[in-house]
Design a protein around this motif. Structure first.
Motif, mmCIF file in Angstrom:
data_model
loop_
_atom_site.group_PDB
_atom_site.id
_atom_site.type_symbol
_atom_site.label_atom_id
_atom_site.label_comp_id
_atom_site.label_asym_id
_atom_site.label_seq_id
_atom_site.Cartn_x
_atom_site.Cartn_y
_atom_site.Cartn_z
ATOM 1 N N ASP A 138 0.794 -1.103 -0.016
ATOM 2 C CA ASP A 138 -0.019 0.027 0.102
ATOM 3 C C ASP A 138 0.892 1.280 -0.112
ATOM 4 O O ASP A 138 1.506 1.514 1.158
ATOM 5 C CB ASP A 138 -0.848 0.084 0.969
ATOM 6 C CG ASP A 138 -1.856 1.063 1.137
ATOM 7 O OD1 ASP A 138 -1.643 2.170 0.477
ATOM 8 O OD2 ASP A 138 -3.093 0.859 1.818
ATOM 9 N N ARG B 284 -12.344 -0.207 11.696
ATOM 10 C CA ARG B 284 -12.974 -0.537 10.240
ATOM 11 C C ARG B 284 -14.644 -0.389 10.621
ATOM 12 O O ARG B 284 -15.077 -0.569 11.501
ATOM 13 C CB ARG B 284 -12.862 -1.884 10.125
ATOM 14 C CG ARG B 284 -13.398 -2.410 8.505
ATOM 15 C CD ARG B 284 -13.332 -3.930 8.359
ATOM 16 N NE ARG B 284 -12.105 -4.425 8.321
ATOM 17 C CZ ARG B 284 -11.099 -4.427 7.438
ATOM 18 N NH1 ARG B 284 -11.673 -4.017 6.265
ATOM 19 N NH2 ARG B 284 -9.926 -5.001 7.605
ATOM 20 N N GLU C 217 -19.027 4.119 1.423
ATOM 21 C CA GLU C 217 -18.577 4.634 0.050
ATOM 22 C C GLU C 217 -19.809 5.631 -0.618
ATOM 23 O O GLU C 217 -19.569 6.477 -1.143
ATOM 24 C CB GLU C 217 -18.318 3.390 -0.996
ATOM 25 C CG GLU C 217 -18.012 3.867 -2.417
ATOM 26 C CD GLU C 217 -17.445 2.533 -3.013
ATOM 27 O OE1 GLU C 217 -17.095 2.891 -4.135
ATOM 28 O OE2 GLU C 217 -17.737 1.427 -2.629
ATOM 29 N N ASP D 2 -8.816 1.140 8.976
ATOM 30 C CA ASP D 2 -8.797 0.413 7.719
ATOM 31 C C ASP D 2 -8.388 1.378 6.630
ATOM 32 O O ASP D 2 -9.260 2.148 6.284
ATOM 33 C CB ASP D 2 -9.949 -0.357 7.554
ATOM 34 C CG ASP D 2 -10.182 -0.819 6.154
ATOM 35 O OD1 ASP D 2 -9.394 -1.711 5.907
ATOM 36 O OD2 ASP D 2 -11.160 -0.859 5.539
ATOM 37 N N ARG E 87 -8.387 0.980 3.176
ATOM 38 C CA ARG E 87 -9.355 0.922 2.205
ATOM 39 C C ARG E 87 -10.474 1.855 2.503
ATOM 40 O O ARG E 87 -10.994 2.659 1.504
ATOM 41 C CB ARG E 87 -9.782 -0.335 1.880
ATOM 42 C CG ARG E 87 -10.645 -0.268 0.602
ATOM 43 C CD ARG E 87 -10.837 -1.880 0.433
ATOM 44 N NE ARG E 87 -11.771 -1.942 -0.897
ATOM 45 C CZ ARG E 87 -13.190 -1.838 -0.462
ATOM 46 N NH1 ARG E 87 -13.763 -1.744 0.571
ATOM 47 N NH2 ARG E 87 -14.062 -1.975 -1.637
ATOM 48 N N SER E 88 -11.091 1.796 3.613
ATOM 49 C CA SER E 88 -12.252 2.753 4.139
ATOM 50 C C SER E 88 -11.844 4.230 4.030
ATOM 51 O O SER E 88 -12.624 4.881 3.689
ATOM 52 C CB SER E 88 -12.716 2.378 5.297
ATOM 53 O OG SER E 88 -13.117 0.771 5.455
ATOM 54 N N LYS F 73 -9.745 5.587 2.228
ATOM 55 C CA LYS F 73 -9.388 6.040 0.813
ATOM 56 C C LYS F 73 -11.089 6.247 0.163
ATOM 57 O O LYS F 73 -11.414 7.230 -0.615
ATOM 58 C CB LYS F 73 -8.793 5.096 -0.066
ATOM 59 C CG LYS F 73 -7.275 5.085 0.603
ATOM 60 C CD LYS F 73 -6.422 4.023 -0.335
ATOM 61 C CE LYS F 73 -5.247 3.803 0.282
ATOM 62 N NZ LYS F 73 -4.485 2.616 -0.586
ATOM 63 N N LEU F 74 -12.142 5.445 0.657
ATOM 64 C CA LEU F 74 -13.334 5.363 0.173
ATOM 65 C C LEU F 74 -14.058 6.740 0.421
ATOM 66 O O LEU F 74 -14.902 7.207 0.104
ATOM 67 C CB LEU F 74 -14.188 4.141 0.483
ATOM 68 C CG LEU F 74 -13.871 2.951 -0.101
ATOM 69 C CD1 LEU F 74 -14.565 1.772 0.371
ATOM 70 C CD2 LEU F 74 -14.100 2.821 -1.560
#
Length: 342
Positions: free
Chosen positions: A29, A182, A188, A210, A212-213, A215-216
């Motif tokens: 990442d 998370r 999103e 998290d 990924r979250s 970034k969303l």
């Protein structure tokens, strides 16, 4: 001597292994690597113990006006001492802002499995009251309903009824999300809706957050809107980054080409003229305001054509002289301005 050399070689090998392991840990990442690098290079050493002091003040930023809403995670994973660090972080950011009814307004949305609006944009218009209100915020304990928190901020905090300025005012709307976990719901779609409505979202992840979250949720470019720190103990170090981001620059102080007066307008500026002058079409220079000279022609009762012709010629001559006088005055004014600059 031999033992010394052996120890030196062993230490070098150990350092190489640690470096390689650190690289492999974050290799998947690039944003995580960047965030961890930021935290590691800027937050070396154990930070001193701090408590929230509402009366302590810092420098103000003077150019960017915001409707700013903090959305903070206070779930069970956030320990009381860690939550205190979050409140210090919020207070530090407030300290850097130019707070007021016509400047930046601040609200706080607190969430776990439920959401609580601690105070609205219309409630506090000075730093002391804001920091006292932040100091009173208590954690909610269980759950991490981040999507619900963003929805609540949209529906109840970023509204004109709650103190947000109308869209016609072009006031920047900013949401800063702070979380260490998370999300237990979807983020999103609601985040995209918030961004589409004009809210700029910053996502700050701590410890087990998290990526990924984050970034969303965040606005683009992600490298400017997603941050990660390893512990709550160093989160306050992000204050300087947000100071640079939220304050922006003073356009008039950075240099301008206005002949008379420069006026800041958020991230831009416009020019004004002193009393008695008007702004030229170039929107930068000024000219003297011309007063119209009106000459009334009184018709001679005897209908003498010679007198009427004389009056008309006199009127035309006066108008020509007035125009020339205004033109000369403008040139003199501009020449004086050029001499003043030299």
């Amino acid at each position: 001597m031999k033992r010394f050399l052996q120890s030196l070689v062993f230490s070098a090998l150990l350092l190489c292994d640690v470096t390689r392991a650190t690289y492999l840990l974050g290799a998947g990442d690039p944003h995580l690597i960047s965030a961890q690098s930021y935290a590691q290079t800027r937050h070396n050493g154990r930070p001193p113990l701090r408590t929230l002091n509402p009366t302590q003040t810092d420098t103000q930023c003077r150019s960017r006006t915001l409707d700013l809403v903090f959305i903070i995670d206070s779930s069970r994973s956030v320990r009381p001492a860690e939550f205190d660090k979050v409140k210090i972080f919020l207070a530090d950011i407030v300290d850097t802002l130019d707070v007021g009814p016509d400047a930046t307004r601040v609200a706080v949305v607190n969430y776990a499995s439920t959401v609580k609006i601690e105070f609205l944009l219309k409630n506090h218009f000075n730093k002391l009251d804001l920091k006292r209100a932040i100091a009173r915020v208590e954690p909610l304990a269980t759950g991490t309903m981040t999507g619900l928190a963003i929805r609540t901020a949209m529906d109840e905090a970023f509204t004109e009824q709650s103190g947000a300025r109308p869209r016609s005012r072009n006031i920047s709307k900013v949401g800063i999300i702070v979380t260490d976990g998370r999300p237990q719901d979807q983020v999103e779609e609601v985040s995209a809706e918030a961004r589409a409505s004009g809210v700029e979202i910053y996502a700050v992840g701590v410890d087990r957050a998290d990526m990924r979250s984050l970034k969303l949720m965040a606005s683009v470019p992600l490298e400017d809107h997603v941050f990660y720190v390893e512990t709550y103990g160093v989160i306050e170090k992000l204050t300087s980054k947000f100071r640079e981001t939220l304050c922006g620059l003073d356009p008039c102080a950075m240099g301008h080409d206005c002949e008379h007066i420069c006026v800041n307008n958020n991230a831009s500026f416009y020019c004004k003229c002193r009393s008695g002058f008007i702004l030229n079409p170039d929107k930068r220079t000024c000219s003297p305001r011309r007063e119209e000279v009106r000459v009334e022609v009184v018709e001679d009762p005897c209908k003498c054509q010679a007198q009427l012709a004389f009056q008309k010629k006199t009127q035309a001559a006066i108008q020509q002289l007035t125009a020339k006088l205004a033109d000369v005055s403008g040139r003199v004014e501009r020449l004086e301005s050029m001499l003043d600059r030299v």
